[in-house]
Motif scaffolding. Structure first.
Motif, PDB file in Angstrom:
ATOM      1  N   SER A 197       0.830  -1.199   0.000  1.00 49.70           N
ATOM      2  CA  SER A 197       0.000   0.000   0.000  1.00 49.70           C
ATOM      3  C   SER A 197       0.865   1.251   0.000  1.00 49.70           C
ATOM      4  CB  SER A 197      -0.894  -0.019   1.238  1.00 49.70           C
ATOM      5  OG  SER A 197      -1.727   1.110   1.236  1.00 49.70           O
ATOM      6  N   ASP A 198       0.285   2.330  -0.535  1.00 49.83           N
ATOM      7  CA  ASP A 198       0.941   3.639  -0.483  1.00 49.83           C
ATOM      8  C   ASP A 198       2.293   3.642  -1.215  1.00 49.83           C
ATOM      9  OD1 ASP A 198       0.677   6.326   0.415  1.00 49.83           O
ATOM     10  OD2 ASP A 198       2.186   5.961   1.962  1.00 49.83           O
ATOM     11  N   ASN A 199       2.438   2.761  -2.193  1.00 49.94           N
ATOM     12  CA  ASN A 199       3.679   2.701  -2.962  1.00 49.94           C
ATOM     13  C   ASN A 199       3.516   3.434  -4.279  1.00 49.94           C
ATOM     14  OD1 ASN A 199       5.119   0.838  -1.172  1.00 49.94           O
ATOM     15  ND2 ASN A 199       3.544  -0.625  -1.831  1.00 49.94           N
ATOM     16  N   ILE A 200       4.648   3.818  -4.845  1.00 49.67           N
ATOM     17  CA  ILE A 200       4.589   4.471  -6.144  1.00 49.67           C
ATOM     18  C   ILE A 200       4.945   3.497  -7.269  1.00 49.67           C
ATOM     19  CG2 ILE A 200       5.585   6.300  -7.582  1.00 49.67           C
ATOM     20  CD1 ILE A 200       5.549   7.967  -4.931  1.00 49.67           C
ATOM     21  N   HIS A 201       6.064   2.842  -7.165  1.00 48.73           N
ATOM     22  CA  HIS A 201       6.398   1.854  -8.203  1.00 48.73           C
ATOM     23  C   HIS A 201       6.957   0.599  -7.539  1.00 48.73           C
ATOM     24  CE1 HIS A 201       7.978   1.195 -12.564  1.00 48.73           C
ATOM     25  NE2 HIS A 201       7.160   0.271 -12.169  1.00 48.73           N
ATOM     26  N   THR A 202       6.206  -0.473  -7.601  1.00 44.40           N
ATOM     27  CA  THR A 202       6.683  -1.696  -6.966  1.00 44.40           C
ATOM     28  C   THR A 202       6.543  -2.873  -7.910  1.00 44.40           C
ATOM     29  OG1 THR A 202       4.480  -2.109  -6.094  1.00 44.40           O
ATOM     30  CG2 THR A 202       6.043  -1.088  -4.608  1.00 44.40           C
ATOM     31  N   ASN A 225      -2.388   2.185  -3.771  1.00 46.44           N
ATOM     32  CA  ASN A 225      -1.073   2.404  -4.362  1.00 46.44           C
ATOM     33  C   ASN A 225      -1.193   3.477  -5.437  1.00 46.44           C
ATOM     34  OD1 ASN A 225       0.806   0.372  -3.178  1.00 46.44           O
ATOM     35  ND2 ASN A 225      -0.804  -1.019  -3.868  1.00 46.44           N
ATOM     36  N   TYR A 226      -0.059   4.029  -5.812  1.00 45.40           N
ATOM     37  CA  TYR A 226      -0.016   5.011  -6.902  1.00 45.40           C
ATOM     38  C   TYR A 226       0.942   4.446  -7.926  1.00 45.40           C
ATOM     39  CZ  TYR A 226      -1.457   7.327  -2.674  1.00 45.40           C
ATOM     40  OH  TYR A 226      -2.074   7.609  -1.498  1.00 45.40           O
ATOM     41  N   GLY A 227       0.852   4.898  -9.137  1.00 45.64           N
ATOM     42  CA  GLY A 227       1.790   4.391 -10.134  1.00 45.64           C
ATOM     43  C   GLY A 227       1.503   2.938 -10.449  1.00 45.64           C
ATOM     44  N   VAL A 228       2.571   2.148 -10.530  1.00 43.81           N
ATOM     45  CA  VAL A 228       2.415   0.753 -10.952  1.00 43.81           C
ATOM     46  C   VAL A 228       2.701  -0.191  -9.791  1.00 43.81           C
ATOM     47  CG1 VAL A 228       3.204  -1.035 -12.546  1.00 43.81           C
ATOM     48  CG2 VAL A 228       3.134   1.347 -13.291  1.00 43.81           C
ATOM     49  N   ASN A 229       1.748  -1.058  -9.504  1.00 41.20           N
ATOM     50  CA  ASN A 229       1.946  -2.095  -8.506  1.00 41.20           C
ATOM     51  C   ASN A 229       1.865  -3.425  -9.236  1.00 41.20           C
ATOM     52  OD1 ASN A 229       0.224  -3.951  -6.274  1.00 41.20           O
ATOM     53  ND2 ASN A 229       2.105  -2.978  -5.623  1.00 41.20           N
ATOM     54  N   ASP A 230       2.983  -4.131  -9.281  1.00 43.14           N
ATOM     55  CA  ASP A 230       3.096  -5.283 -10.164  1.00 43.14           C
ATOM     56  C   ASP A 230       3.508  -6.521  -9.375  1.00 43.14           C
ATOM     57  OD1 ASP A 230       3.213  -6.332 -12.846  1.00 43.14           O
ATOM     58  OD2 ASP A 230       5.377  -6.426 -12.594  1.00 43.14           O
ATOM     59  N   ASN A 231       2.716  -7.566  -9.491  1.00 41.45           N
ATOM     60  CA  ASN A 231       3.047  -8.798  -8.793  1.00 41.45           C
ATOM     61  C   ASN A 231       3.144  -9.950  -9.774  1.00 41.45           C
ATOM     62  OD1 ASN A 231       3.020  -8.263  -5.798  1.00 41.45           O
ATOM     63  ND2 ASN A 231       1.094  -7.309  -6.440  1.00 41.45           N
ATOM     64  N   TYR A 232       4.199 -10.709  -9.629  1.00 46.21           N
ATOM     65  CA  TYR A 232       4.413 -11.851 -10.520  1.00 46.21           C
ATOM     66  C   TYR A 232       4.659 -13.083  -9.660  1.00 46.21           C
ATOM     67  CZ  TYR A 232       6.499 -14.978 -13.916  1.00 46.21           C
ATOM     68  OH  TYR A 232       6.750 -16.068 -14.703  1.00 46.21           O
ATOM     69  N   GLY A 255      -5.875   6.582 -10.823  1.00 45.97           N
ATOM     70  CA  GLY A 255      -4.881   6.473 -11.886  1.00 45.97           C
ATOM     71  C   GLY A 255      -3.808   5.425 -11.673  1.00 45.97           C
ATOM     72  N   ALA A 256      -3.994   4.572 -10.689  1.00 47.56           N
ATOM     73  CA  ALA A 256      -2.990   3.547 -10.437  1.00 47.56           C
ATOM     74  C   ALA A 256      -3.177   2.364 -11.395  1.00 47.56           C
ATOM     75  CB  ALA A 256      -3.103   3.061  -8.999  1.00 47.56           C
ATOM     76  N   ILE A 257      -2.124   1.585 -11.510  1.00 44.09           N
ATOM     77  CA  ILE A 257      -2.189   0.370 -12.325  1.00 44.09           C
ATOM     78  C   ILE A 257      -1.844  -0.806 -11.423  1.00 44.09           C
ATOM     79  CG2 ILE A 257      -1.146  -0.883 -14.263  1.00 44.09           C
ATOM     80  CD1 ILE A 257      -0.526   1.807 -15.534  1.00 44.09           C
ATOM     81  N   THR A 258      -2.697  -1.802 -11.399  1.00 42.35           N
ATOM     82  CA  THR A 258      -2.362  -2.983 -10.620  1.00 42.35           C
ATOM     83  C   THR A 258      -2.257  -4.175 -11.557  1.00 42.35           C
ATOM     84  OG1 THR A 258      -2.842  -4.231  -8.623  1.00 42.35           O
ATOM     85  CG2 THR A 258      -4.715  -3.781 -10.039  1.00 42.35           C
ATOM     86  N   ASN A 259      -1.222  -4.962 -11.360  1.00 48.06           N
ATOM     87  CA  ASN A 259      -0.997  -6.110 -12.232  1.00 48.06           C
ATOM     88  C   ASN A 259      -0.833  -7.375 -11.416  1.00 48.06           C
ATOM     89  OD1 ASN A 259      -0.709  -4.220 -14.332  1.00 48.06           O
ATOM     90  ND2 ASN A 259       1.464  -4.017 -13.901  1.00 48.06           N
ATOM     91  N   PHE A 260      -1.440  -8.421 -11.896  1.00 49.85           N
ATOM     92  CA  PHE A 260      -1.137  -9.720 -11.315  1.00 49.85           C
ATOM     93  C   PHE A 260      -0.856 -10.692 -12.446  1.00 49.85           C
ATOM     94  CE2 PHE A 260      -2.515 -14.027 -10.295  1.00 49.85           C
ATOM     95  CZ  PHE A 260      -1.625 -14.307  -9.281  1.00 49.85           C
ATOM     96  N   ILE A 287      -9.639   6.028 -14.850  1.00 47.31           N
ATOM     97  CA  ILE A 287      -8.266   6.397 -15.209  1.00 47.31           C
ATOM     98  C   ILE A 287      -7.296   5.354 -14.674  1.00 47.31           C
ATOM     99  CG2 ILE A 287      -8.583   8.890 -15.499  1.00 47.31           C
ATOM    100  CD1 ILE A 287      -7.665   9.208 -12.567  1.00 47.31           C
ATOM    101  N   SER A 288      -7.812   4.396 -13.909  1.00 41.60           N
ATOM    102  CA  SER A 288      -6.965   3.342 -13.370  1.00 41.60           C
ATOM    103  C   SER A 288      -7.074   2.098 -14.247  1.00 41.60           C
ATOM    104  CB  SER A 288      -7.391   3.008 -11.947  1.00 41.60           C
ATOM    105  OG  SER A 288      -7.398   4.186 -11.176  1.00 41.60           O
ATOM    106  N   LYS A 289      -6.240   1.132 -13.966  1.00 43.29           N
ATOM    107  CA  LYS A 289      -6.205  -0.048 -14.831  1.00 43.29           C
ATOM    108  C   LYS A 289      -5.878  -1.302 -14.007  1.00 43.29           C
ATOM    109  CE  LYS A 289      -4.218  -1.018 -19.389  1.00 43.29           C
ATOM    110  NZ  LYS A 289      -5.404  -1.335 -20.126  1.00 43.29           N
ATOM    111  N   ALA A 290      -6.544  -2.381 -14.333  1.00 39.24           N
ATOM    112  CA  ALA A 290      -6.232  -3.660 -13.677  1.00 39.24           C
ATOM    113  C   ALA A 290      -5.910  -4.688 -14.746  1.00 39.24           C
ATOM    114  CB  ALA A 290      -7.422  -4.126 -12.841  1.00 39.24           C
ATOM    115  N   ASN A 291      -4.724  -5.274 -14.657  1.00 36.78           N
ATOM    116  CA  ASN A 291      -4.328  -6.314 -15.610  1.00 36.78           C
ATOM    117  C   ASN A 291      -4.129  -7.630 -14.855  1.00 36.78           C
ATOM    118  OD1 ASN A 291      -4.023  -4.520 -17.899  1.00 36.78           O
ATOM    119  ND2 ASN A 291      -2.215  -3.736 -16.842  1.00 36.78           N
TER     120      ASN A 291
END
Lengths: 366, 248, 485
Positions: A197-202, A225-232, A255-260, A287-291
């Protein structure tokens, strides 16, 4: 941003060659189309003026022992680089972190304390944890206020019949690139909960290798989160009768982007595997995105594997039901958001840690 | 208490309610009966304020206020309660927590202080017992994995705890066996008073054996076609909707 | 329990003679030399008596093809394809001067289609299906032509349409699949030989199923089918294609492009039963099926529905997709993909939600046996303006034996908060209890497997036109013969 790494550190020619290949072929800074980093946008500088919060960890320190000063041995680089046993390309994060940093090893069996606390933002090394006892241990990994441009690796070696609980707080980071690798021997168990949480680019990578009768539970929570939160994640079932359960929940807005991106791999001899993977996102604005890319790669026929993924907003009918009972929509939304993430917090078995985690998350939930 | 005049309602350009008039005074119990698709449930949603319904014409006055100007939660806090035909399942939200939040929302709206935990627990326990509800059930997620009967009892529990001025029961009898029907009806009857009004919406006369209405209205094709006292329900039982509507 | 010894034995006994459509027809053929170059493209264009704009279009596509790398996203092991070692045009001599009526068609070809169970003679056309048959590179005959033309429906070969309806072809060809989409699309655009062209005029509901049967007969021949279907406002059409090829030791290339355009309130239903030769059990021979199928729901309330039963081919690479541009448009994808022995399949769909209130549904059933690999790969993309979009995806995989693989690779990308995307997937084995139950009631193991697998696929098969559903059910059972003990 481009990583600059010193390959001269490696003594052996073979290993050096191997490392070069991975850094070249899998480099997400150079090649934006690499599948495993498809949504990570590592090449992009994400700038944000958002103030990051101060997290009060005093209460947590009361119940746990700080192990950052604990004595540790250094792990040999070349042998570590050589040890890739996953049915997937070697992780660029893993290789680059090993080349950038030394790796310290910590034997958890030597610590006679139930809750252990480690602030990795204060440590420049990779860390290699060993656990072979049956002692009940909760390891709390804190990463906050990090601006680290370089990946850092955390390894877990969990021996036969052993078990470990990990809670990872990845909070208020400007940049955080983490690689987790868990090797579970027969009959071992790992419960891993990651709060982000509360991260900008992770970006977090979770690699796990499961042998006979293992159990691996991975829970992820991404909120605010802000920016890109990316989990692999890449979970491989190599031997029969092990189970993995993976649940990622995200609330995305502003406007955040979350990826899984996650893959379950089941080897042809790993019969009776039970694999479950679920990623759910609440997408609260346009304006946000979920992938999501939940993947199954299965070569054994007597298995039970399933995955699911949903992206939606809060349920209007549920909000209406709340309102029909006099609860205003703001309150209704907050309750529904909490209900959405409750499953992740409930997965923490230790009462104190669960309450504490709940408090932190509540303070971060908008 | 409630005054509906010349109400016209449509959903996605389809007209559902076509000039409905209904007046309910303090302390009265009205039954609204009608076949499927006659607009019964639509009326209950419109009264509670669900969006997606378009009010094309008419007025609804509630407690000397223009009901249509109030938001859903404000209507609830003004004492209007809808017991749903299909109560919502909300995973992750404990039933007791939900009840407490609802009660405190109302108290806040009325400018009262929050109910303390002990007082709330007492109230919930006593009301639950009246309805023969196991308090263990209230620790579970709201309506999740409840049986049809449990869900309906839960609605009545909410009603009795929120103590509304005007309660609308939308086919509360559907899906109930005879025992549950009796318990639910007793719950409703206990709440009857000179201060409270009820609108009981039902397809069958059965429920009205337990909750005796003061007035019975028959709705067909978005209008009330016949009104009378309890005997109208019995007549309906005998003749069926078609004949009654024809004779109207 | 995993696949039993017996199962594995039975898989091994699945001989290479099991391919029912594996005969070839002895015919004299006209073929230019092997190889891919501008001269061959000019030759094809001349043979087809094409106007100059068409040749220019082809030559441009060839230039694009030379610049594009091979697409690499699929989980397939595709051997290097030598484009120069392949014939790009083949036509039985007797067809060179296109027959005016069915009576003029070489009786050998008619016999071939009869063996395939495809009636070409109009007097046999009781089933209400108009057929266009493509034999190697040319369209053989189009039945029911008169009846259709009375309604204003154009159903002919694409070569014919280039001449008779150049405006429609110019307007829509390449408008859904740009030439530069990927190298197979460019290759097809350069050398496409034949395929169907359908135009349904405004307000017309096509009264019969339109159908094309493709057959690769000649050796070393690539088949490059090109189909274009345009459904004008308020129209409806249901189209079915079937495919077979003879058994050959060499691999043969089939790279088709299919474009669908649905305007306001139009609906196109496109069904495929693909049963190309899959190669023998060692993986020798078989068709490389690299197909680009894409439909554009351009108009509001339009609908495109893909149904596919993919049982053949050595390699299947295919993603029938829908671009949901029009508000309230709908896309559907129903798929059964069966791989056995050494077959590989990487198939799925793309649903691109652009317009408001667009919805899509994906049902995919993958069955993998022998040493085969079967991958579902699908993209659901909700753009930020696609308010209120809905998607539901269900992917189920069934594994028979532990030498095969079943993979699921969904991509779910959403940028609109009013939308809802749901994806579910399971992987399991064939239910032993169900098998036992069937056998206890007297079914032999093959029939039991056929029954259970058909049950597994039912959700998809029921979307096929009725006449073909029965055939498809048989095909499902045949493809898996002997694969379970």
């Amino acid at each position: 941003m481009e990583l600059s790494l010193n390959l001269d550190k490696i003594q052996s020619d073979n290993v050096s060659k191997y490392a070069k290949t991975i850094l070249d072929k899998q480099n997400p800074y150079k090649n934006f189309k690499i599948e495993n980093y498809k949504y990570a946008q590592l090449h992009r500088d994400i700038k944000s003026e958002i103030l990051q919060r101060d997290i009060d960890i005093s209460e947590l320190l009361k119940v746990s022992k700080n192990i950052s000063t604990f004595s540790s041995n250094t792990v040999d680089l070349a042998s570590n680089l050589n040890q890739w046993k996953y049915k997937n390309d070697d992780s660029f994060f893993r290789v680059s972190s090993l080349l950038k940093r030394d790796t310290s090893s910590i034997n958890l069996d030597l610590i006679d304390y139930k809750n252990l606390f480690l602030d990795i933002s204060q440590i420049n090394n990779n860390i290699h944890f060993l656990k072979s006892s049956k002692n009940e241990i909760n390891l709390i990994i804190m990463n906050t206020k990090s601006k680290d441009e370089y990946p850092k690796s955390i390894f877990f070696d969990i021996s036969n019949n052993s078990n470990l609980n990990v809670i990872h707080f990845n909070i208020s980071n400007f940049k955080s690139l983490l690689y987790f690798e868990s090797n579970l021997q027969d009959n071992s168990h790992l419960n891993f909960v990651s709060f982000q949480s509360d991260n900008i680019h992770t970006r977090n990578e979770f690699y796990a290798s499961l042998n006979l009768d293992c159990n691996f539970d991975l829970f992820g929570l991404n909120i605010n989160n802000y920016g890109v939160n990316d989990n692999y994640s890449f979970i491989q079932h190599l031997k029969p009768s092990s189970s993995s359960r993976e649940i990622f929940k995200s609330i995305v807005e502003k406007g955040a982007i979350t990826n899984f991106q996650g893959k379950i791999y089941v080897d042809s001899i790993a019969q009776k595997t039970d694999g479950y993977q679920m990623s759910r996102s609440l997408l609260l604005d346009d304006i946000s995105k979920a992938n999501n890319k939940p993947e199954l790669e299965i070569y054994a026929d007597d298995v039970k594997c399933s995955h699911g993924s949903t992206v939606s907003k809060l349920d209007e009918d549920q909000i209406y039901y709340f309102k029909s009972r006099g609860i205003d929509s703001e309150m209704a939304k907050k309750i529904l958001k909490k209900a959405f993430i409750a499953e992740i917090i409930e997965s923490i078995k230790d009462d104190n840690l669960r309450d504490y985690s709940n408090k932190i998350i509540e303070s971060l939930l908008t | 208490m409630l005054e509906i005049k010349n109400l016209h309602v449509s959903i996605e350009e389809k007209k559902i309610i076509k000039g409905l008039n209904l007046s309910i005074n303090k302390g009265e119990v009205h039954a609204l009966m009608g076949p499927n698709g006659s607009g019964k449930s639509t009326l209950s949603y419109v009264l509670s304020g669900k969006d997606k319904y378009e009010i094309n014409d008419g007025t609804i006055e509630y407690n000397e206020k223009n009901l249509l100007e109030l938001d859903v939660d404000d209507r609830a806090n003004e004492g209007l309660f809808l017991a749903f035909q299909y109560p919502m399942e909300i995973p992750g939200v404990q039933t007791s927590f939900f009840l407490k939040t609802a009660i405190n929302s109302k108290r806040k709206y009325l400018g009262q202080s929050e109910m303390d935990a002990l007082e709330f627990a007492k109230l919930m326990k006593s009301k639950a017992e009246e309805l023969n509800i196991n308090t263990e059930m209230l620790k579970r997620d709201l309506n999740v994995n409840y049986s049809g009967g449990e869900k309906k009892k839960q609605e009545i529990l909410q009603m009795s705890m929120l103590s509304p001025k005007m309660a609308i029961l939308d086919e509360t009898d559907s899906g109930l066996d005879i025992d549950a029907l009796r318990i639910v009806s007793e719950g409703v009857n206990k709440l009857r008073s000179k201060e409270k009004s009820f609108l009981v919406i039902t397809h069958y006369q059965r429920l009205l054996n337990y909750i005796k209405p003061d007035f019975v209205h028959i709705i067909a094709d978005g209008r009330i076609v016949k009104s009378g006292d309890y005997s109208l329900a019995l007549e309906l039982e005998e003749k069926g909707y078609e004949e009654i509507s024809k004779s109207a | 329990m995993a696949a039993t010894e017996q199962t594995i034995k039975q898989i091994n006994t699945l001989g290479d003679t099991d391919y029912k459509y594996g005969f070839s027809t002895e015919l004299d053929e006209i073929r230019p030399p092997k190889g891919l170059n501008e001269d061959i493209i000019k030759f094809i264009s001349t043979q087809k008596d094409e106007p100059e704009w068409m040749l220019d279009w082809r030559l441009n596509a060839f230039k694009v093809f030379n610049k594009l790398p091979k697409p690499e996203w699929a989980k397939l092991n595709i051997p290097e394809i030598d484009y120069q070692d392949c014939y790009y045009y083949s036509i039985p001599k007797s067809l060179k001067d296109k027959p005016k009526s069915l009576d003029e068609i070489d009786p050998e070809i008619i016999k071939t289609y009869e063996k395939l169970g495809i009636p070409l003679k109009e007097q046999k056309m009781l089933s209400g299906i108009a057929v266009d048959a493509v034999f190697d590179s040319v369209s053989v005959a189009t039945t029911y032509k008169k009846q259709l033309s009375d309604l204003g429906i154009v159903f002919c070969s694409i070569s014919e349409a280039v001449k008779t309806h150049p405006d429609l072809v110019k307007k829509y060809l390449g408008s859904v699949i740009p030439v530069s989409d990927h190298s197979f699309a460019a290759l097809n655009s350069a050398v496409f030989t034949d395929g169907s062209f359908i135009y349904i005029p405004k307000g017309v509901r096509c009264p019969v199923e339109l159908s094309t049967y493709f057959r690769i007969n000649a050796m070393n021949t690539g088949q490059f089918e090109r189909t274009l279907i345009i459904a004008d406002k308020d129209s409806y059409v249901s189209y079915l294609e079937g495919c077979t090829a003879p058994m050959r030791d060499e691999n043969q290339l089939h790279a088709a492009n299919v474009e669908l355009v649905a305007l306001d309130n139009a609906e196109i239903k496109y069904s495929t039963v693909q049963n190309w030769y899959p190669g023998d059990k060692e993986g020798k021979g078989g068709i490389y099926n690299f197909v680009t199928k894409r439909g554009a729901c351009r108009g509001k309330n339009s609908k495109i529905s893909w149904t596919q039963v993919e049982t053949g081919s050595a390699i299947t690479w295919k993603y029938p997709s829908c671009i949901l541009q029009g508000d309230n448009s709908k896309g559907e994808f129903y798929s059964v993909a069966i791989t056995n022995n050494m077959q590989q399949a990487d198939t799925g769909t793309k649903m691109i939600h652009i317009g408001k209130n667009t919805s899509s549904k994906i049902i995919s059933k993958g069955i993998s046996a022998g040493k085969a690999n079967n991958t579902y790969r699908g993209l659901v993309n909700i753009l930020s303006k696609a308010k209120n979009a809905r998607n539901f995806t269900q992917c189920d995989s069934l594994l028979i034996g532990n030498k095969c693989g079943a993979h699921t690779v969904p991509y779910i990308e959403s940028s609109n908060s009013d939308s809802m995307v749901e994806h579910e997937a399971t992987t399991s084995k064939i239910n032993e209890d169900q098998l036992f139950y069937c056998q206890q009631r007297g079914l032999n193991s093959e029939d039991a497997v056929g029954l259970i697998v058909n049950g597994f696929c039912k959700e998809v098969l029921q979307h096929l036109p009725m006449e073909f559903a029965v055939e498809a059910q048989k095909l499902v059972a045949i493809s898996l013969e002997g694969s379970v003990g």
